[in-house]
Scaffold this active site. Structure first.
Site, mmCIF file in Angstrom:
data_model
loop_
_atom_site.group_PDB
_atom_site.id
_atom_site.type_symbol
_atom_site.label_atom_id
_atom_site.label_comp_id
_atom_site.label_asym_id
_atom_site.label_seq_id
_atom_site.Cartn_x
_atom_site.Cartn_y
_atom_site.Cartn_z
ATOM 1 N N LYS A 113 46.737 -42.983 -40.205
ATOM 2 C CA LYS A 113 46.884 -44.424 -40.023
ATOM 3 C C LYS A 113 48.364 -44.748 -39.907
ATOM 4 O O LYS A 113 49.179 -44.329 -40.738
ATOM 5 C CB LYS A 113 46.269 -45.142 -41.224
ATOM 6 C CG LYS A 113 46.180 -46.654 -41.085
ATOM 7 C CD LYS A 113 45.477 -47.242 -42.305
ATOM 8 C CE LYS A 113 45.372 -48.757 -42.203
ATOM 9 N NZ LYS A 113 44.716 -49.333 -43.405
ATOM 10 N N HIS A 115 49.700 -47.907 -39.813
ATOM 11 C CA HIS A 115 50.056 -49.238 -40.288
ATOM 12 C C HIS A 115 49.520 -49.402 -41.710
ATOM 13 O O HIS A 115 48.807 -48.532 -42.216
ATOM 14 C CB HIS A 115 49.478 -50.318 -39.369
ATOM 15 C CG HIS A 115 47.986 -50.301 -39.294
ATOM 16 N ND1 HIS A 115 47.289 -49.427 -38.479
ATOM 17 C CD2 HIS A 115 47.045 -51.045 -39.944
ATOM 18 C CE1 HIS A 115 45.995 -49.635 -38.620
ATOM 19 N NE2 HIS A 115 45.813 -50.609 -39.509
#
Length: 233
Positions: A113, A115
């Protein structure tokens, strides 16, 4: 004849009744035609999830009592390992709260991921922790090697692996000659990483428990398959 321990017999019955363990003709990734097939992804119903998490928890407690297995985090490799890790963590705390009420779980993302909190790991941090991997089966061992590498990259130490089924099956020979003695994927990982690997059921357990529900033909075919493909370790 070998008598299965109660939790193994209960798990085998749940797998049969729930259609998780099937008999017939199934082509494996190795192109072998297996007379049985086990898919832990089919434990999606509440009663079946309860059955498999209970079996994992009891197998872990048995391993602790017999070998001194200790860990801080249960890790489930994506995707099948995610519900196994979470439900097993909950079941362990229910069965033995004094020992397991503070254990944690973690799992990985297939893609990092980029963010928010970011990273590859969801759940408990692994740095400095003893990590126990839970997953369905070990076929070629590639997925388990990837999981071990991710855990080590995060600073964790893998102390063991628990699988639902050990097929006790040798790896395909490089030249395709299946008559040659070969180790199993479990045996190779156990030797490569020097870690214990525990199974709720083995192929021997399935054969030992088949008398009450399988046809003589099913039993004969599985015994023949075991004789042909049984690993050296």
């Amino acid at each position: 004849m070998t008598t299965l321990s109660p939790y193994k017999a209960e798990f085998l019955k749940a797998a049969i009744d729930g259609g998780v363990l099937k008999f017939g003709n199934f082509e494996l990734k190795s192109k072998r035609i297996s007379p049985y097939f086990f898919n832990a992804g089919d434990f999606y119903r509440a009663d079946l999830l309860r059955a498999i998490s209970t079996a994992y928890a009891k197998a872990i407690i048995e391993a602790r009592d017999q070998t001194g297995l200790e860990f801080d985090v249960i890790f489930g490799p994506a995707y099948k390992g995610i519900p196994l890790a979470t439900s097993t963590t909950d079941k362990l705390a229910a069965l033995d709260p004094d020992a397991y009420s503070q254990i944690c779980y973690s799992f990985d993302r297939k893609e990092a991921k980029d963010h928010g909190e970011g990273g590859n790991i969801v759940g408990a941090p692994l740095k400095g922790k003893r990590v126990l991997i839970v997953d369905d089966v070990i076929t070629a061992g590639t997925a388990k090697r990837d999981a071990i590498a991710k855990i080590q990259k995060e600073g964790g130490t893998v102390v063991g692996i628990v699988v639902a089924l050990d097929r006790m099956e040798k790896l395909p020979a490089p030249d395709g000659d299946d008559s040659k003695p070969m180790p199993s994927a479990i045996g190779e990982i156990r030797k490569e990483y020097n870690i214990p690997i525990f199974a709720i059921l083995t192929l021997d357990d399935i054969i030992a428990g088949m008398g009450s529900f399988a046809t003589p033909d099913d039993i004969r075919r599985i015994e023949e398959y075991r004789a042909k493909y049984k690993a050296t370790d």
